[in-house]
Design a protein around this motif. Structure first.
Motif, short mmCIF file in Angstrom:
data_model
loop_
_atom_site.label_atom_id
_atom_site.label_comp_id
_atom_site.label_asym_id
_atom_site.label_seq_id
_atom_site.Cartn_x
_atom_site.Cartn_y
_atom_site.Cartn_z
N MET A 65 -1.93 18.05 5.91
CA MET A 65 -2.26 16.79 5.25
C MET A 65 -1.40 15.65 5.79
O MET A 65 -1.90 14.54 6.01
N PHE A 66 -0.12 15.90 6.01
CA PHE A 66 0.76 14.84 6.51
C PHE A 66 0.32 14.40 7.91
O PHE A 66 0.27 13.19 8.20
N TYR A 67 0.03 15.35 8.77
CA TYR A 67 -0.40 14.99 10.13
C TYR A 67 -1.70 14.20 10.09
O TYR A 67 -1.90 13.28 10.89
N TRP A 68 -2.61 14.56 9.18
CA TRP A 68 -3.86 13.84 9.09
C TRP A 68 -3.65 12.43 8.54
O TRP A 68 -4.26 11.47 9.00
N TYR A 69 -2.78 12.32 7.55
CA TYR A 69 -2.49 11.01 6.96
C TYR A 69 -1.98 10.04 8.01
O TYR A 69 -2.27 8.84 7.97
N THR A 70 -1.17 10.51 8.95
CA THR A 70 -0.53 9.62 9.91
C THR A 70 -1.29 9.53 11.24
O THR A 70 -0.84 8.81 12.14
N ASP A 71 -2.41 10.23 11.37
CA ASP A 71 -3.19 10.19 12.61
C ASP A 71 -4.04 8.91 12.64
O ASP A 71 -4.78 8.62 11.69
N ARG A 72 -3.93 8.15 13.71
CA ARG A 72 -4.61 6.86 13.80
C ARG A 72 -6.03 6.96 14.37
O ARG A 72 -6.78 5.98 14.34
N LEU A 73 -6.41 8.13 14.90
CA LEU A 73 -7.75 8.29 15.45
C LEU A 73 -8.71 8.90 14.45
O LEU A 73 -9.80 8.37 14.20
N THR A 74 -8.32 10.04 13.88
CA THR A 74 -9.20 10.75 12.95
C THR A 74 -8.88 10.41 11.50
O THR A 74 -9.78 10.26 10.67
N GLY A 75 -7.60 10.30 11.18
CA GLY A 75 -7.18 10.05 9.81
C GLY A 75 -7.03 8.58 9.51
O GLY A 75 -7.37 7.71 10.33
N PRO A 76 -6.50 8.26 8.34
CA PRO A 76 -6.34 6.86 7.95
C PRO A 76 -5.21 6.15 8.68
O PRO A 76 -5.14 4.92 8.65
N GLY A 77 -4.31 6.88 9.33
CA GLY A 77 -3.24 6.25 10.10
C GLY A 77 -2.26 5.46 9.27
O GLY A 77 -1.89 4.34 9.64
N PHE A 78 -1.80 6.04 8.16
CA PHE A 78 -0.86 5.34 7.30
C PHE A 78 0.48 5.14 8.03
O PHE A 78 0.94 6.01 8.76
N SER A 79 1.11 4.00 7.77
CA SER A 79 2.41 3.70 8.37
C SER A 79 3.52 4.41 7.62
O SER A 79 3.32 4.97 6.54
N GLU A 80 4.74 4.36 8.21
CA GLU A 80 5.89 4.98 7.55
C GLU A 80 6.15 4.35 6.18
O GLU A 80 6.47 5.04 5.21
N GLU A 81 6.00 3.01 6.11
CA GLU A 81 6.25 2.33 4.84
C GLU A 81 5.28 2.79 3.76
O GLU A 81 5.67 3.01 2.61
N PHE A 82 4.00 2.94 4.14
CA PHE A 82 3.03 3.32 3.12
C PHE A 82 3.17 4.78 2.71
O PHE A 82 2.90 5.12 1.56
N ILE A 83 3.61 5.62 3.63
CA ILE A 83 3.90 7.01 3.26
C ILE A 83 4.96 7.03 2.17
O ILE A 83 4.88 7.78 1.19
N GLY A 84 5.99 6.19 2.32
CA GLY A 84 7.02 6.09 1.29
C GLY A 84 6.47 5.60 -0.02
O GLY A 84 6.87 6.07 -1.10
N VAL A 85 5.52 4.66 0.03
CA VAL A 85 4.90 4.15 -1.20
C VAL A 85 4.14 5.27 -1.91
O VAL A 85 4.18 5.39 -3.13
N ILE A 86 3.44 6.10 -1.14
CA ILE A 86 2.69 7.20 -1.74
C ILE A 86 3.62 8.15 -2.49
O ILE A 86 3.36 8.55 -3.62
N TYR A 87 4.74 8.47 -1.85
CA TYR A 87 5.72 9.34 -2.51
C TYR A 87 6.30 8.68 -3.75
O TYR A 87 6.57 9.35 -4.76
N ALA A 88 6.55 7.39 -3.68
CA ALA A 88 7.12 6.68 -4.83
C ALA A 88 6.15 6.72 -6.02
O ALA A 88 6.57 6.91 -7.17
#
Length: 539
Positions: A288-311
């Protein structure tokens, strides 16, 4: 990088969460909530300010902020620096978390093996040195290989586990010597952990973006340094004339007592269910993490937004605790675990909708749906986990409550470790890689279905409400043991939650041998009961 006891379900963290929000609920908690400064002053005055500092260092800085930043930084470190495949990242994360599986060992060491006359301070110092050194090694070595990196991360995990168990021992020891403050201490631990997680997740993405994964990991040496400082400043009385030759006997009797307790059907049956339910809740965090941060197939979330999701997940965890305490804590165990498993499976379908892009067809952007997914999933994970914590606390017999509770937590940690490895194997089998996510939907679906399988063993869980006593009467009451404790001859030498230092007195072994002899004369069927009930601590 994280305590398996504190993992929480969500799109990025799949396993059920745990927390420190346990303990009696009385007026002291309300007083603390109404006047936090008066609450902290009271704890500092009656328990010494160094104890409060230790709570902030371990629960707030190390397990709160440090764990939160570590989750995000370690994920990016595995993906971008070590260049691991999702399945390999899952496997190595299980190795990193392995020190939490042996928590009873750390508990027994801090209970029965004082260093230079002190039971707690040396273990805080050791935890701080291990944690800070390992994180600095990763941060400063740009070409660190895979095996040294995994060993360093595992060392940091071991340091956090040692600090956690040592502080648990202090909390229980103070709960016995200062009973009115027991709820205040549990509330302080829970608040520090939850608030620290919220802060850590909020800044984790910014740190990884600005400093890189290695730089963010290097900052984790700061929480470890605070743990080291707490060890230096901790006020603790010194043990004298300790007989180290008796240590092996104490270890043997503790293990013997725990083995006897595990043979009780009222204990092993729910333990088996808890282990199986965690084992089958497949952890697919890597995919799931690799897909979240993939810019071709996944949504390509940035580091900042990954932190927001965890928060947002941390906020969901807090809401789950509030909902449980206000409305669900009086329901029976079986009903809570039934609906917990069902809701966990259903909320997992949110991941399926996100991976198959159903949300975009409904007009919901990925970032909005991901935030909702994480908040709801983590809240359900907390609701699912809270009754498990209560159940475990009620399975601990008098005399070895602390060590046995640590054993139960270790059983659960083994289940979490296996779920990570099963999840990694599933990702590998279905060919989910760094850039290939065609079958990720099938992985998510299989995980959701597997969460329903433990319901076939739900009959192993007692149907009693959460206020009931679960252990048989003979394990809860033992007149000889109570009399020994009353006379001062009992000890707390086997419990991770220690009340006093009576195990240092040479006369204890003579008392134990006499009590064993008396029991043998009565009958062999109950000859281990005095060993199980000779102490009294608060679990």
């Amino acid at each position: 990088m994280m305590d398996p006891d504190a993992k929480e379900g969500g799109p990025l963290e799949e396993a059920g969460g745990a927390g420190a929000e346990s303990g009696p609920r009385d007026g002291s908690v309300e007083c603390g909530a109404a006047s936090p400064f008066r609450w902290l002053r009271r704890l500092s005055r009656e328990l010494h300010w160094s104890f409060v500092l230790a709570v902030f260092a371990v629960y707030g800085a190390c397990q709160g902020v440090g764990n939160a930043v570590g989750v995000v930084a370690a994920s990016y470190y595995s993906k971008d620096v070590l260049r691991l495949q999702p399945s390999a990242a899952q496997f190595y994360q299980g190795i990193v978390d392995s020190p939490w599986v042996v928590k009873p060992v750390w508990g027994l060491l801090t209970d029965v093996v004082p260093v230079a006359g002190y039971r707690r301070r040396p273990y805080f110092l050791l935890a701080g040195v291990i944690g800070a050194t390992s994180m600095l090694i990763i941060s400063l070595q740009s070409n660190l290989g895979l095996i040294p990196a995994v060993l360093a991360l595992t060392a940091q995990s071991a340091g956090a586990a040692i600090a956690d168990v040592t502080l648990d021992a202090l909390v229980a020891q103070n709960s016995i010597t200062h009973p009115p403050l027991a709820a205040d201490m549990q509330s302080l631990c829970g608040f520090c952990s939850s608030f620290g997680s919220l802060i850590g997740y909020s800044i984790s993405g910014l740190l990884v973006h600005s400093m890189g994964a290695q730089g963010a990991i290097g900052l984790l040496s700061i929480p470890s340094a605070l743990v080291f400082s707490a060890g230096i400043l901790l006020k603790e009385s010194r043990v004298t004339n300790f007989d180290y030759k008796q240590v092996h006997k104490k270890f043997y009797k503790a293990i013997q007592s725990m083995g006897t307790t595990l043979k009780c059907p009222e204990v092993w049956r729910p333990c088996l269910y808890i282990y199986v339910s965690l084992n089958l809740s497949l952890d697919i965090q890597g995919g799931m993490f690799y897909w979240y941060t993939d810019r071709l197939t996944g949504p390509g979330f940035s580091e900042e937004f990954i932190g927001v999701i965890y928060a947002v997940g941390a906020v969901g965890s807090l809401l789950g605790v509030v909902l449980y305490q206000s409305a669900l804590k009086d329901y029976d165990f079986r009903s809570m675990l039934l609906w917990g498993q069902v809701l966990s499976s259903l909320t997992g379908m949110l991941d399926l909708a996100l991976v198959t892009r159903v949300n975009t067809k409904m007009g919901i952007p990925d970032y909005v749906f991901a935030v909702i997914d994480c908040g709801v999933s983590v809240m359900v994970g907390k609701l699912q986990w809270m009754p498990v914590l209560v159940l475990c606390s009620k399975l601990c017999p008098p005399g070895i409550e602390g060590t046995f509770y640590a054993l139960l937590m270790s059983i659960q940690n083994v289940g979490l470790l296996m779920s990570a490895w099963w999840g990694g194997l599933l990702l590998h089998t279905l060919n989910v890689t760094r850039s290939e996510f065609t079958n990720l939907w099938a992985v998510v679906l299989i995980r959701n279905v597997s969460r329903l399988l433990p319901l076939t063993l739900l009959f192993l869980v007692p149907q009693s409400d959460q206020n009931s006593t679960l252990l048989p009467a003979e394990m809860l009451h033992d007149d000889d043991s109570k009399e020994a404790v009353k006379d001062g001859s009992g000890s707390v030498q086997f419990s991770v939650l220690v009340a006093d230092d009576s195990s240092c007195h040479p006369s204890i072994q003579d008392v134990q041998d006499e009590r064993i002899k008396v029991t043998d004369d009565v009958g062999g069927d109950v000859e281990l009961i005095p060993l199980m009930n000779k102490n009294r601590t608060v679990g």
